[in-house]
Motif scaffolding. Structure first.
Motif, short mmCIF file in Angstrom:
data_model
loop_
_atom_site.label_atom_id
_atom_site.label_comp_id
_atom_site.label_asym_id
_atom_site.label_seq_id
_atom_site.Cartn_x
_atom_site.Cartn_y
_atom_site.Cartn_z
N ILE A 122 -11.82 0.94 6.08
CA ILE A 122 -12.68 -0.03 5.93
C ILE A 122 -12.11 -1.03 4.69
CG2 ILE A 122 -14.96 -0.87 4.82
CD1 ILE A 122 -16.16 1.86 5.72
N LYS A 123 -11.44 -0.58 3.84
CA LYS A 123 -10.67 -1.34 2.67
C LYS A 123 -9.59 -2.11 3.42
CE LYS A 123 -12.20 1.85 -0.70
NZ LYS A 123 -11.67 3.02 -1.71
N ALA A 124 -8.84 -1.23 4.35
CA ALA A 124 -7.61 -1.91 5.23
C ALA A 124 -7.98 -3.16 6.02
CB ALA A 124 -7.22 -0.84 5.79
N ALA A 125 -9.21 -2.94 6.50
CA ALA A 125 -9.79 -3.95 7.49
C ALA A 125 -10.27 -4.97 6.60
CB ALA A 125 -10.65 -3.69 8.35
N GLN A 126 -10.93 -5.17 5.38
CA GLN A 126 -11.20 -6.17 4.65
C GLN A 126 -9.90 -6.60 3.96
OE1 GLN A 126 -13.61 -4.11 1.73
NE2 GLN A 126 -15.48 -4.31 2.84
N LEU A 127 -9.07 -5.98 3.90
CA LEU A 127 -7.72 -6.53 2.92
C LEU A 127 -6.97 -7.36 4.15
CD1 LEU A 127 -5.49 -6.87 1.08
CD2 LEU A 127 -4.82 -4.59 1.79
N LEU A 128 -7.14 -6.87 5.51
CA LEU A 128 -6.34 -7.74 6.58
C LEU A 128 -7.21 -8.84 6.70
CD1 LEU A 128 -5.46 -4.77 8.81
CD2 LEU A 128 -3.83 -6.26 7.71
N ILE A 129 -8.59 -8.85 6.59
CA ILE A 129 -8.98 -10.28 6.83
C ILE A 129 -9.05 -11.10 5.76
CG2 ILE A 129 -11.49 -11.11 7.07
CD1 ILE A 129 -12.36 -8.55 8.43
N HIS A 130 -8.88 -10.75 4.41
CA HIS A 130 -8.67 -11.47 3.15
C HIS A 130 -7.33 -12.03 3.37
CE1 HIS A 130 -9.09 -12.86 -0.79
NE2 HIS A 130 -8.02 -12.19 -1.07
N ALA A 189 -8.10 9.33 0.02
CA ALA A 189 -8.36 7.82 0.36
C ALA A 189 -8.87 7.56 1.68
CB ALA A 189 -6.87 7.16 0.61
N VAL A 190 -8.75 8.62 2.73
CA VAL A 190 -9.43 8.48 3.80
C VAL A 190 -11.07 8.61 3.75
CG1 VAL A 190 -9.63 9.13 6.32
CG2 VAL A 190 -7.46 8.64 5.21
N ILE A 238 0.91 -0.98 0.01
CA ILE A 238 -0.11 -0.08 0.03
C ILE A 238 0.71 1.25 -0.19
CG2 ILE A 238 -1.79 1.35 1.36
CD1 ILE A 238 -2.60 -1.56 2.52
N ARG A 239 1.92 1.19 0.79
CA ARG A 239 2.89 2.38 0.90
C ARG A 239 3.50 2.63 -0.36
NH1 ARG A 239 2.46 6.21 4.56
NH2 ARG A 239 4.25 7.62 4.42
N LEU A 240 3.60 1.86 -1.26
CA LEU A 240 4.16 2.10 -2.65
C LEU A 240 3.20 3.09 -3.40
CD1 LEU A 240 5.64 -1.30 -3.62
CD2 LEU A 240 6.90 0.55 -3.24
N PHE A 241 2.10 3.17 -3.15
CA PHE A 241 1.20 3.85 -3.91
C PHE A 241 1.52 5.52 -3.51
CE2 PHE A 241 -0.95 0.15 -4.66
CZ PHE A 241 -1.44 0.35 -5.94
N ILE A 242 1.74 5.66 -2.47
CA ILE A 242 2.21 6.81 -1.65
C ILE A 242 3.66 7.42 -2.36
CG2 ILE A 242 3.07 8.46 0.14
CD1 ILE A 242 -0.10 7.90 0.07
N LEU A 243 4.65 6.42 -2.37
CA LEU A 243 5.81 6.62 -3.06
C LEU A 243 5.52 6.89 -4.61
CD1 LEU A 243 7.94 3.90 -1.21
CD2 LEU A 243 7.79 6.41 -0.67
N ASP A 253 -7.56 1.49 -5.23
CA ASP A 253 -8.78 0.46 -5.09
C ASP A 253 -8.44 -0.79 -5.65
OD1 ASP A 253 -10.01 2.48 -3.35
OD2 ASP A 253 -11.02 3.43 -5.13
N GLN A 254 -7.87 -0.95 -6.66
CA GLN A 254 -7.72 -2.16 -7.52
C GLN A 254 -6.57 -3.16 -6.80
OE1 GLN A 254 -6.29 -1.50 -11.55
NE2 GLN A 254 -8.34 -0.52 -11.98
N PHE A 255 -5.74 -2.34 -6.13
CA PHE A 255 -4.74 -3.13 -5.35
C PHE A 255 -5.30 -3.64 -4.23
CE2 PHE A 255 -1.64 -3.13 -1.74
CZ PHE A 255 -0.63 -4.29 -2.32
N MET A 256 -6.22 -2.91 -3.32
CA MET A 256 -6.73 -3.23 -1.96
C MET A 256 -7.87 -4.34 -2.30
SD MET A 256 -5.59 -1.35 0.25
CE MET A 256 -6.67 -0.63 1.84
N ALA A 257 -8.43 -4.32 -3.65
CA ALA A 257 -9.31 -5.65 -4.06
C ALA A 257 -8.71 -6.83 -4.13
CB ALA A 257 -10.30 -5.10 -4.97
N ASN A 258 -7.43 -6.87 -4.58
CA ASN A 258 -6.65 -8.05 -5.02
C ASN A 258 -5.26 -7.61 -5.28
OD1 ASN A 258 -5.96 -10.41 -6.11
ND2 ASN A 258 -6.43 -9.94 -8.32
#
Length: 249
Positions: A137-145, A130-131, A83-88, A238-243
């Protein structure tokens, strides 16, 4: 009592992965955020993620604790780095745009990390966007997945991680250049026009005449292109967070 101890043990193991991810998460893991606030955020994410984790960790022994501390922390750091690479990527795009428009030295030290003004403005705007779009919410879903892709107590092979990391870095640089492409194109056109004018009128100090033009043009182009740049960046995030572990689009 035994049930409570089991729940605390599950929460501790989940916290290892969540804490590593939150420390790198845009907005929540910034260096300007106090450590106490980061700890509270990590605990809040743990309370959300832990009930959704289906696999229970093995009994707590010295070897198991050491193994889980390593694998879960590395898994969380891997997710956070992706995720951090998107900020970079956004910071790189801002640096390219600033260099192309002679704005690289304006307010270069305004942030903790020395960034050109364009990169700083785009980064702050992207984090806010992003916030607002539900990053938590997306981060929580990503962590669960992530427990499906990276099971608790296990870690992906080194070759798989290396290939995935190389693909993410390549995607970050590709995204950075795509976002900065209008500024690069404007810089090329500006320098071509400057060369033609200099060839036609050698006595004219075209550099002194053209410097305000490229500066004003860069600021005006940033005003026009920033909404589109942030929209493209958010779509890629969003594409990265989803997959996160799928092939790069």
């Amino acid at each position: 009592m035994a049930l409570l101890q089991a729940q605390l043990w599950v929460g501790f193991v989940v916290f290892l992965r969540v804490g590593a991810t939150v420390s790198l998460l845009p907005g929540f893991g910034e260096r300007t955020v106090p450590m106490r606030i980061k700890l509270v955020i990590a605990l809040a994410f743990t309370l959300i993620v832990a009930p959704a984790v289906s696999s229970a960790p093995p009994p707590a022994t010295a070897g198991v604790i050491a193994t889980l501390a390593l694998t879960e922390t590395l898994s969380g750091a891997l997710i956070g780095l992706g995720i951090r690479l998107f900020i970079l990527a956004l910071q790189t795009a801002g640096a390219i745009a600033a260099q192309s428009t002679s704005l690289s030295q304006i307010l270069g030290g305004a942030a903790i990390e020395p960034l050109p003004a364009m990169g700083y403005v785009l980064t702050v705007g992207a984090i806010a966007l992003a916030v607002m779009a539900g990053l938590h919410i997306k981060a929580a879903q990503l962590l669960i997945h992530s427990y499906t892709i990276l099971p608790m107590g296990f870690f992906a092979g080194g070759s798989d991680v290396a290939d995935w990391g190389a693909a993410q870095v390549a995607r970050a640089f590709e995204l950075a250049f795509v976002l900065a492409a209008p500024f690069v194109l404007m810089s090329v056109l500006y320098n071509l026009a400057l060369g033609v004018i200099n060839k036609a009128m050698p006595q004219l100090m075209v550099a002194f005449v053209g410097a305000p033009v490229i500066t004003l043009g860069g600021l005006f182009l940033l005003f026009l292109a920033a909404p589109t740049m942030l929209a493209v960046w958010l779509s890629a995030l969003d594409q990265f967070m989803a997959n996160p572990f799928g092939p790069a689009p």
